[in-house]
Design a protein around this motif. Sequence first.
Motif, PDB file in Angstrom:
ATOM      1  N   MET A   3       0.853  -1.192   0.000  1.00 48.24           N
ATOM      2  CA  MET A   3       0.000   0.000   0.000  1.00 48.24           C
ATOM      3  C   MET A   3       0.883   1.234   0.000  1.00 48.24           C
ATOM      4  SD  MET A   3      -1.546   0.411   3.837  1.00 48.24           S
ATOM      5  CE  MET A   3      -0.495   0.849   5.216  1.00 48.24           C
ATOM      6  N   ARG A   4       0.342   2.290  -0.531  1.00 49.02           N
ATOM      7  CA  ARG A   4       0.955   3.620  -0.437  1.00 49.02           C
ATOM      8  C   ARG A   4      -0.172   4.588  -0.143  1.00 49.02           C
ATOM      9  NH1 ARG A   4       5.050   5.818  -4.663  1.00 49.02           N
ATOM     10  NH2 ARG A   4       6.463   5.005  -3.087  1.00 49.02           N
ATOM     11  N   GLY A  39       6.471  -1.136   7.209  1.00 45.15           N
ATOM     12  CA  GLY A  39       6.434  -0.006   6.296  1.00 45.15           C
ATOM     13  C   GLY A  39       7.423   1.083   6.607  1.00 45.15           C
ATOM     14  N   VAL A  40       7.389   2.115   5.767  1.00 42.20           N
ATOM     15  CA  VAL A  40       8.193   3.312   5.941  1.00 42.20           C
ATOM     16  C   VAL A  40       7.240   4.503   5.906  1.00 42.20           C
ATOM     17  CG1 VAL A  40       9.992   4.792   4.952  1.00 42.20           C
ATOM     18  CG2 VAL A  40      10.266   2.303   4.922  1.00 42.20           C
ATOM     19  N   ALA A  56       3.874   0.425   2.724  1.00 44.20           N
ATOM     20  CA  ALA A  56       3.973  -0.788   3.534  1.00 44.20           C
ATOM     21  C   ALA A  56       3.767  -2.017   2.666  1.00 44.20           C
ATOM     22  CB  ALA A  56       2.952  -0.770   4.661  1.00 44.20           C
ATOM     23  N   VAL A  57       4.269  -3.141   3.176  1.00 44.34           N
ATOM     24  CA  VAL A  57       4.113  -4.423   2.500  1.00 44.34           C
ATOM     25  C   VAL A  57       3.851  -5.483   3.568  1.00 44.34           C
ATOM     26  CG1 VAL A  57       6.599  -4.941   2.525  1.00 44.34           C
ATOM     27  CG2 VAL A  57       5.139  -5.964   0.779  1.00 44.34           C
ATOM     28  N   GLN A 114      -7.786   1.394   4.248  1.00 44.14           N
ATOM     29  CA  GLN A 114      -8.742   2.453   4.591  1.00 44.14           C
ATOM     30  C   GLN A 114      -8.549   2.937   6.027  1.00 44.14           C
ATOM     31  OE1 GLN A 114     -10.536   4.002   2.303  1.00 44.14           O
ATOM     32  NE2 GLN A 114      -9.565   2.578   0.887  1.00 44.14           N
ATOM     33  N   SER A 115      -8.272   2.014   6.920  1.00 46.01           N
ATOM     34  CA  SER A 115      -8.052   2.364   8.317  1.00 46.01           C
ATOM     35  C   SER A 115      -6.822   3.258   8.462  1.00 46.01           C
ATOM     36  CB  SER A 115      -7.884   1.089   9.149  1.00 46.01           C
ATOM     37  OG  SER A 115      -7.555   1.409  10.478  1.00 46.01           O
ATOM     38  N   PHE A 116      -5.727   2.884   7.815  1.00 46.58           N
ATOM     39  CA  PHE A 116      -4.518   3.706   7.872  1.00 46.58           C
ATOM     40  C   PHE A 116      -4.753   5.078   7.246  1.00 46.58           C
ATOM     41  CE2 PHE A 116      -1.505   0.197   8.911  1.00 46.58           C
ATOM     42  CZ  PHE A 116      -0.755   0.879   9.859  1.00 46.58           C
ATOM     43  N   ALA A 117      -5.434   5.141   6.119  1.00 44.58           N
ATOM     44  CA  ALA A 117      -5.704   6.426   5.459  1.00 44.58           C
ATOM     45  C   ALA A 117      -6.481   7.347   6.401  1.00 44.58           C
ATOM     46  CB  ALA A 117      -6.459   6.214   4.158  1.00 44.58           C
TER      47      ALA A 117
END
Length: 172
Positions: free
Chosen positions: A12-13, A106-107, A127-128, A137-140
């Motif tokens: 994800m990015r 992730g970074v 992240a991978v 969606q939660s991270f966003a």
Amino acid sequence: MTQVEAFPVQSMRITCDVLIQATSQQVYSALTTGVALWWGVGHLESRKLARDLVLEPRLGGRFYESWEDPSTDKDGALLGHVIQIRKWQLIKIAGYFGQEERCAHGVLSIWLRKEEGATRVVLQHDAVGDIDDELRQSFAKNWEELLEALRAQVERHEAGGLRRDPAMDAGH
């Protein structure tokens, strides 16, 4: 008993930004030594145990929750390590960011860019691992909420984080 399980590895990015009416030095300070003032309890690894949130603003510095007296930091959660830092311009942290159980690494990159008397904060989380649409969606949502909390802290001195600074409350 041994259990073996497989999961699809995805990536994800997430990129989001916010314009903060402050100098890059003020924003950098809030991101580093002031992180516990605005990083809300709802975004911690352990809401019940956390006593402090610390970002050591140096190469190799830790980003962690302290679950006891912060001076001992014997119990807690390591969220990441600083892998790149340029004062008032850039912070990069590599880590799990609360996703140790999901095996997603992730970074987090945070750039500070001057814009006509303000600072644009650009956050990118790559992240991978065991990542699905729900986690993306939660991270966003979480990063957007945290950037708004950062803006509230820097612009209006609204401390909504784990720790409060009584000096900030005096004039407000």
